[in-house]
Design an enzyme around this catalytic site. Structure first.
Site, short mmCIF file in Angstrom:
data_model
loop_
_atom_site.label_atom_id
_atom_site.label_comp_id
_atom_site.label_asym_id
_atom_site.label_seq_id
_atom_site.Cartn_x
_atom_site.Cartn_y
_atom_site.Cartn_z
N GLU A 153 37.05 -26.47 -23.52
CA GLU A 153 38.22 -25.69 -23.95
C GLU A 153 38.29 -25.60 -25.46
O GLU A 153 39.33 -25.73 -26.08
CB GLU A 153 39.50 -26.25 -23.31
CG GLU A 153 39.38 -26.13 -21.79
CD GLU A 153 40.67 -26.34 -21.02
OE1 GLU A 153 41.74 -26.02 -21.56
OE2 GLU A 153 40.58 -26.79 -19.87
N ARG A 155 44.66 -26.38 -23.92
CA ARG A 155 44.42 -27.45 -24.90
C ARG A 155 45.48 -28.54 -24.82
O ARG A 155 45.21 -29.70 -25.11
CB ARG A 155 44.35 -26.83 -26.31
CG ARG A 155 43.01 -26.17 -26.51
CD ARG A 155 42.92 -25.24 -27.67
NE ARG A 155 41.66 -24.49 -27.52
CZ ARG A 155 41.39 -23.36 -28.16
NH1 ARG A 155 42.27 -22.83 -28.98
NH2 ARG A 155 40.23 -22.76 -27.96
#
Lengths: 381, 249, 325
Positions: free
Chosen positions: A364, A243
């Protein structure tokens, strides 16, 4: 955390910026149009350490910290979001778990060629029935003598079509649900490993997004990454790092769009003056710049926590990605608006930035998942 | 072979400079400073020579403490160590810079000095030639190709209309032109290594140099702006305007 | 108290850049209330000196001595320094060609003199002569004074008109040159000049330049055809030289050639600061670029937003038709 870049970070930024502008930018439109990533960039970036910025030099990486990693991904993404995600997915989702959970042998065999850019890596997590809900993974791995035998399908795999090695999350014990997941290092030349399909996408078109199919795919026993049953933990920690990469990509996309908008606003004449003289444009630019700075600071904080060795920075990584992807959407939308009609045609790159931005809210972990992660941390105990 | 490469810190040449209102200089606020582009060619050439046949490359940058950043960037391109000559706020034009470089040369006695052909801020193109004159060395400016032989260098130089080949005895002063090589990007590990390389901080007095300015800039002003042009819609219109309006065809 | 212009020869010919430099010398001499001499070194200098004698100089000095027969900065600077010291010249100038840029700073170093590069004008100030010169890619004009008894300078040939014959007759004499050819640390080997039928870039009335937009050798060929149709010199942006598509001495820009033709046609050139620095003094600038926002359009008198691969062939056709009629 220091808000200013130190000498090393400044040099990393300058080098990455120059490489991005001189080597990547001239290819970006073409790669987008043909939906093909130029693999020679991987080799070039490998030589510079960009394919493993935060991996120590002894394993072929750049030997820098996550802050530098974030800087490199931002600079690449500012000219080409596809290149940004190729590097980010490769580094965060493949190199990083092997570095952190791999044995010395695994690192020598797989991490060195990955981090030095001799081959590309990917992570096989998402499945048709298991996206956000990683516990629902159906791909199985069964030990047969000295080999693991994998069966199942992974979809939406970034870098999937061009990867030389994949970290694959598979179930070694279906009854234990997510506690029964394990991680494996699967070379693309393993028997039974197949790239089944390339997706045609709205944005980040140059980066490969593929379906990987494992049909009695056999890999050596020692390719288990970490301990049996550690797969879920590895996947979640990997995504936290990932991330930071995607947040950096989003910041890069937003900044690239803003820079284009600023240049255009200064050039474009309407009513006998550059449109930058109009407050309607000035306010857009001011908002973009403010939000981009805020997004970058959130991203750097998460990177700093990872560098400092914080065990848990899920909340901060999620905040960075949630906010930065939102900023990328807004900034690219406004950049297209500044360009007017020219923003909507492919003569100018802003329409590409606009298309590229959307994925940052999805992959993600969608923005909804990020909110889930954040609120869970807020409401814990 | 020991090679000396002076490097200069310049404002990013791709960004238009803004002059101070009083004409005493340029605005430096928010300006990104880089290694003078031609100096990168000089560093690259020097590093390639030592990579091929051994030796070391040392850099010299003259200015203030901020030049350390410039030197680190140069060290990340493969140079081995560096001098930072701190002027303590003083400022020298090319001839004064050449005075200081000559003093460094006398301390180190390198076999070769390679410089960028000109720095892209002042555009003087003087210091290298002045340095060679002061030291009584041969010079080969605007190098396109450098070939080292026993005790000498054969240099192809970029001149008006093509190339000129010149032979110079070593030690010599060479300046790098655009086609000499393709400078590398600093790799991340090289940037890390650069952090640990020696940067020796000295003053002109430490070097025994007595630099002086022989020319002075009184002030800067904006050049007269070009009057706004017009867009033409077609080749036909263009030719028509060139023939009938501008009368240049 | 006279001043000295160092003229330039190559392969037995006086180079064109000498003539605008003579005009600069004349202007500077007038400002100082003195006269100027010309020094010409190299093979063919004696004959060359005859060509220079009616340009307004008081004396034209020449030498074909062995040490200076071919140009090296080492020999020529030494010979000039000896002459300056002997005659007491207070200023020495040369054209800012690649030779002038190589030679003059070395001479300044030998004379311990201050130097101004690329002077474009002179004026009288409180502290003597003030030299005007561009800096920062031509984005600033600096006013510079020199604090040493002898002034050295190179002058930008585009800033001065070429001197024309008719201004009296100079005394022509051989210059004393005592440079020891054997003691020099440098040796001229040979020229490797590009043979071209086109006019020299810095002398041409029309210049056609190729930028990154030409893409490859085919694109360059197209620009060459346009240049030939116009009888123009060929120029290039730094990107094109970097790519190896055209030689370095065709590069127009801050660090290449400075040109000021009557007509400059930029094809596929974006207009980076450093390129514009080399051509913005052209009388008429035409830009052909498909990117409407390219900065080149800011300096162009006539801008055509079009793909050069479409526009240039059409332009060639038009020019040929116009020439034929």
């Amino acid at each position: 955390m220091n808000f200013e870049l130190d000498d090393v970070q400044t040099l990393v930024r300058d080098t990455a910026r120059r490489f991005a502008q001189e080597e990547v930018a001239p290819l970006a439109a073409e790669m987008d149009k043909t939906a093909t990533f130029r693999m020679e960039l991987v080799k070039q970036m490998g030589e510079l350490g960009f394919m493993g910025v935060a991996i120590p030099e002894q394993y072929g990486g750049g030997g820098m910290d996550y802050r530098c990693y974030s800087i490199v991904v931002e600079e690449l993404s500012a000219v080409c979001a596809s290149t940004g995600v190729v590097v980010s997915a490769h580094s965060s989702l493949c190199c990083d778990p092997i570095y952190r959970f791999g044995t010395e042998e695994q690192k020598k065999k797989y991490l060195v060629p990955l981090a030095s850019g001799q081959m590309l890596g990917c992570l096989g997590l998402t499945e048709p029935q298991a996206g956000t809900d990683a516990g629902a993974v159906r791909t199985t791995a069964v030990l047969d003598g000295d080999e693991w035998v994998l069966n199942g399908t992974k979809i939406f795999i970034t870098n999937g079509g061009q990867a030389g090695v994949a970290v694959v999350i598979a179930s070694t014990d279906r009854s234990a649900k997510h506690r029964g997941l394990s991680a494996f290092i699967v070379p693309a030349d393993a028997p039974g490993y197949k790239v089944a399909k390339e997706e045609h996408k709205l944005g980040i078109r140059a980066s490969s997004t593929a379906e990987l199919v494992f049909e009695d795919c056999r890999i050596p026993k020692e390719n288990l990454l970490g301990q049996p049953g550690e797969g879920f933990k590895i996947a979640m920690q990997t995504l936290d790092g990932g991330r930071i990469g995607i947040a950096s990509q989003a910041v890069g996309i937003a900044r690239g769009a803003m820079e284009q908008a600023i240049a255009y606003a200064k050039e474009r004449q309407q009513f006998g003056q550059p449109i930058a003289n109009f407050q309607a444009i000035q306010w857009k630019l001011a908002d973009m710049a403010t939000e981009i700075d805020a997004a970058r600071l959130l991203t750097w904080r998460a990177a700093w926590m990872k560098d400092q060795g914080f065990k848990n920075y899920s909340r901060e990584a999620a905040m960075a990605k949630l906010f930065a992807s939102d900023v990328a959407m807004k900034a690219t939308r406004e950049a297209v608006q500044v360009f007017g009609g020219y923003g909507y045609i492919d003569e100018y790159p802003v329409e590409r930035y606009y298309r590229d931005a959307k994925i940052t809210e999805i992959y993600e972990g969608t923005s909804e998942v990020q909110r889930m992660v954040i609120s869970r941390a807020l409401l814990r105990d | 072979m020991k090679i000396m490469v002076p490097v200069r810190r310049v404002p990013n040449p791709d960004v238009k400079v803004r002059l101070k209102k009083d004409g005493t200089g340029i605005e430096t606020e928010g300006v990104n400073f880089l290694v003078n582009p031609f100096d990168e060619y000089a560093i690259e050439e020097a590093v390639r020579i030592t990579e091929k046949s051994g030796g070391e490359v040392f850099l010299v940058s003259i200015g203030g403490p901020e030049n350390e950043e410039t030197l680190r960037a140069g060290l990340a391109l493969g140079a081995h160590r560096a001098y930072l000559v701190d002027l303590g706020g003083e400022c020298y034009e090319s001839s004064g810079i050449a005075d200081i470089l000559a003093a460094v040369f006398k301390q180190e006695n390198p076999d070769l000095v390679i410089l960028g052909k000109q720095s892209v801020d002042t555009d003087n193109n003087q210091a290298a030639q002045m340095l060679a004159a002061k030291l009584g060395l041969a010079q080969a400016c605007f190098a396109y190709k450098v070939e080292l032989q026993d005790g000498k260098a054969v240099v192809q130089r970029e001149i008006d209309g093509g190339l000129e080949v010149k032979e110079v005895e070593l030690p010599a002063v060479i300046t790098a032109d655009l086609r000499l090589n393709q400078p590398r990007y600093a790799s991340l590990p090289a940037i890390m290594k650069a952090k640990k390389k020696e940067v020796k901080k000295v003053t002109p007095a430490d070097l025994g140099a007595e630099p002086k300015n022989r020319a002075r800039v009184l002030g800067l002003s904006e050049p007269p702006p070009r009057k706004a042009g017009q867009k033409v819609a077609s080749v036909d219109e263009l030719v028509d305007k060139l023939v009938n309006e501008a009368k240049v065809l | 108290m006279a001043i000295l212009l160092i003229a330039e020869m190559r392969e037995g010919e006086v180079r064109h850049a000498t003539f605008p430099a003579v005009t600069a010398a004349k202007q500077l001499a007038e400002l100082l209330g003195t006269e100027f001499d010309i020094l010409l070194l190299g093979k063919g200098a004696q004959a060359g000196a005859e060509r220079l004698k009616d340009l307004g100089a008081a004396n034209v000095l020449w030498s074909e001595a062995e040490a200076v027969a071919e140009y090296t900065a080492e020999a020529h600077a030494q010979a000039a320094a000896d002459l300056v010291n002997e005659k007491g010249y207070t200023a020495v100038l040369a054209a800012a060609t690649t030779t002038g840029k190589d030679l003059m700073p070395r001479l300044a170093g030998l004379l311990d003199a201050g130097m101004v590069s690329d002077a474009i004008g002179f004026e009288k100030g409180d502290e003597g002569i003030v030299y005007l010169r561009p800096m920062y890619a031509g984005n600033a004009i600096a006013r510079v004074v020199i604090d040493t008894p002898i002034h050295c300078l190179t002058v930008r040939e585009t800033a001065f008109d070429a001197a024309t014959p008719g201004a009296g007759s100079a005394a022509v004499a051989e210059a004393p040159v005592n440079v020891d050819a054997g003691g020099l640390k440098a040796k001229f080997v040979e020229y490797q000049l590009t043979k071209s039928e086109r006019p020299e870039l810095t002398e041409a009335k029309v210049v056609v330049s190729a930028g990154r937009g030409v893409k490859d050798a085919e694109g360059v060929k197209l620009i060459e055809q346009l240049a030939d149709a116009l009888g123009a010199a060929l120029g290039a942006s730094r990107a094109v030289v970097d790519e190896g598509l055209l030689p370095n001495d065709l590069q127009v820009g801050q660090t290449g050639k400075i040109v000021a033709p009557d007509l400059y046609i930029a094809c596929g050139i974006s207009g980076a600061i450093q390129h514009v620095a080399g051509m913005k003094d052209a009388k008429v600038i035409v830009a052909i670029n498909k990117d409407e926002e390219a900065p080149i359009f800011e300096v162009a008198d006539y801008g055509l937003v079009d793909d050069l691969f479409k526009a240039v062939p059409k332009l060639i056709e038009k020019v040929q038709a116009a020439r034929a009629s």
